[in-house]
Write a protein that holds these residues in place. Structure first.
Motif, mmCIF file in Angstrom:
data_model
loop_
_atom_site.group_PDB
_atom_site.id
_atom_site.type_symbol
_atom_site.label_atom_id
_atom_site.label_comp_id
_atom_site.label_asym_id
_atom_site.label_seq_id
_atom_site.Cartn_x
_atom_site.Cartn_y
_atom_site.Cartn_z
ATOM 1 N N THR A 88 12.071 2.185 14.095
ATOM 2 C CA THR A 88 10.615 2.282 14.172
ATOM 3 C C THR A 88 10.045 1.458 13.021
ATOM 4 N N TRP A 89 9.038 0.640 13.315
ATOM 5 C CA TRP A 89 8.512 -0.312 12.346
ATOM 6 C C TRP A 89 7.008 -0.151 12.218
ATOM 7 N N VAL A 90 6.512 -0.294 10.980
ATOM 8 C CA VAL A 90 5.070 -0.295 10.715
ATOM 9 C C VAL A 90 4.735 -1.587 9.992
ATOM 10 N N ASN A 91 3.949 -2.416 10.646
ATOM 11 C CA ASN A 91 3.553 -3.715 10.074
ATOM 12 C C ASN A 91 4.763 -4.531 9.619
ATOM 13 N N GLY A 92 5.812 -4.520 10.450
ATOM 14 C CA GLY A 92 6.986 -5.329 10.190
ATOM 15 C C GLY A 92 8.015 -4.716 9.265
ATOM 16 N N MET A 93 7.789 -3.490 8.789
ATOM 17 C CA MET A 93 8.738 -2.828 7.892
ATOM 18 C C MET A 93 9.337 -1.615 8.587
ATOM 19 N N ARG A 94 10.680 -1.547 8.592
ATOM 20 C CA ARG A 94 11.356 -0.421 9.225
ATOM 21 C C ARG A 94 11.165 0.835 8.373
ATOM 22 N N ILE A 95 10.890 1.962 9.034
ATOM 23 C CA ILE A 95 10.620 3.199 8.318
ATOM 24 C C ILE A 95 11.702 4.232 8.625
ATOM 25 N N GLY A 96 11.787 5.222 7.759
ATOM 26 C CA GLY A 96 12.678 6.347 7.981
ATOM 27 C C GLY A 96 11.882 7.635 7.887
ATOM 28 N N GLY A 97 11.465 7.979 6.645
ATOM 29 C CA GLY A 97 10.676 9.177 6.432
ATOM 30 C C GLY A 97 9.236 9.003 6.875
ATOM 31 N N PRO A 98 8.427 10.060 6.756
ATOM 32 C CA PRO A 98 7.042 10.018 7.231
ATOM 33 C C PRO A 98 6.221 8.950 6.515
ATOM 34 N N VAL A 99 5.425 8.220 7.280
ATOM 35 C CA VAL A 99 4.534 7.190 6.756
ATOM 36 C C VAL A 99 3.129 7.463 7.282
ATOM 37 N N ALA A 100 2.144 7.493 6.376
ATOM 38 C CA ALA A 100 0.759 7.698 6.781
ATOM 39 C C ALA A 100 0.219 6.418 7.419
ATOM 40 N N LEU A 101 -0.415 6.548 8.578
ATOM 41 C CA LEU A 101 -0.922 5.400 9.314
ATOM 42 C C LEU A 101 -2.388 5.126 8.977
ATOM 43 N N SER A 102 -2.739 3.845 9.012
ATOM 44 C CA SER A 102 -4.116 3.410 8.791
ATOM 45 C C SER A 102 -4.606 2.654 10.019
ATOM 46 N N ASP A 103 -5.913 2.651 10.185
ATOM 47 C CA ASP A 103 -6.508 1.968 11.327
ATOM 48 C C ASP A 103 -6.072 0.503 11.369
ATOM 49 N N GLY A 104 -5.584 0.066 12.518
ATOM 50 C CA GLY A 104 -5.160 -1.312 12.686
ATOM 51 C C GLY A 104 -3.692 -1.571 12.449
ATOM 52 N N ASP A 105 -2.928 -0.568 12.025
ATOM 53 C CA ASP A 105 -1.491 -0.762 11.807
ATOM 54 C C ASP A 105 -0.797 -1.138 13.112
#
Length: 210
Positions: free
Chosen positions: A168-185
């Motif tokens: 799972t990726w957010v803005n091109g970075m793979r994540i593991g633990g919980p990540v807070a999302l921002s509008d437009g991510d």
């Protein structure tokens, strides 16, 4: 009622504590202690008053109360005897952090945009994947049966991978633990791309696709 202090946000109606954008688990006694001290601020509460509230009609020692205080301080990131929960020697405890009340109001919409497809993110926890147990289903062979989890509460949305094969990726970075999302991510589940929006007034700059 929602209260913000330091890097913490507490929702007294849903009985949730968030710290630095992430949910923090608390035992029922620890949350009740937080609520009692926060509502009574800046007044200090006596040991006996707190024990009677936490364990009604049950005899408990000060050691039991001290253990709950330690749990609450760990959750808040407090030092041993300072921070938000202040020890009042030979008396009890008080809540001493500056508190700001968060205005109540409807939560902004939260959706995942996949081209012309709009997937609302409901309150609470939502599984994302291609399996039937997932409330948000993404049809793609690159998406795992249970791929990720979204948690929406207190006006925030967290995304967490659930051990997916392709990540799972957010803005091109793979994540593991919980990540807070921002509008437009931009979120990518395997190769399935979507855009997270808290408003649908503007179209995403790139059209997500499977």
């Amino acid at each position: 009622m929602k209260l913000r202090f330091g890097d913490c946000l507490v929702d007294l109606s849903t009985r949730e504590l968030w710290r630095d954008g992430r949910p923090v688990p608390l035992s029922p006694q620890a949350f009740l202690l937080l609520e009692l001290l926060a509502r009574s601020r800046p007044r200090a509460m006596r040991h006996g008053e707190l024990r009677d509230a936490l364990w009604p009609e049950t005899h408990t020692s000060r050691a039991s109360l001290a253990r709950v205080v330690c749990e609450l301080r760990r959750a808040l990131g407090d030092p041993a005897r300072g921070g938000a929960v202040r020890t009042v020697p030979r008396f009890g405890y008080a809540f001493s952090a500056p508190v700001a009340a968060v205005p109540e109001g409807p939560s902004p919409p939260a959706v995942l945009l996949a081209g012309s497809l709009e997937l609302p993110v409901p309150e609470g926890e939502t599984l994302v994947g291609r399996g039937p147990e997932c409330a948000l289903r993404l049809v793609s062979p690159q998406v795992s049966r249970v791929h990720a989890r979204l948690s929406r509460s207190a006006g925030r949305v967290l995304l967490e991978d659930r051990g997916s094969r392709n990540g799972t990726w957010v803005n091109g970075m793979r994540i593991g633990g919980p990540v807070a999302l921002s509008d437009g991510d931009e979120l990518t589940f395997g190769s399935y791309r979507v855009v997270f929006r808290t408003t649908t007034a503007e179209a995403p700059t790139r059209s997500p696709s499977a």
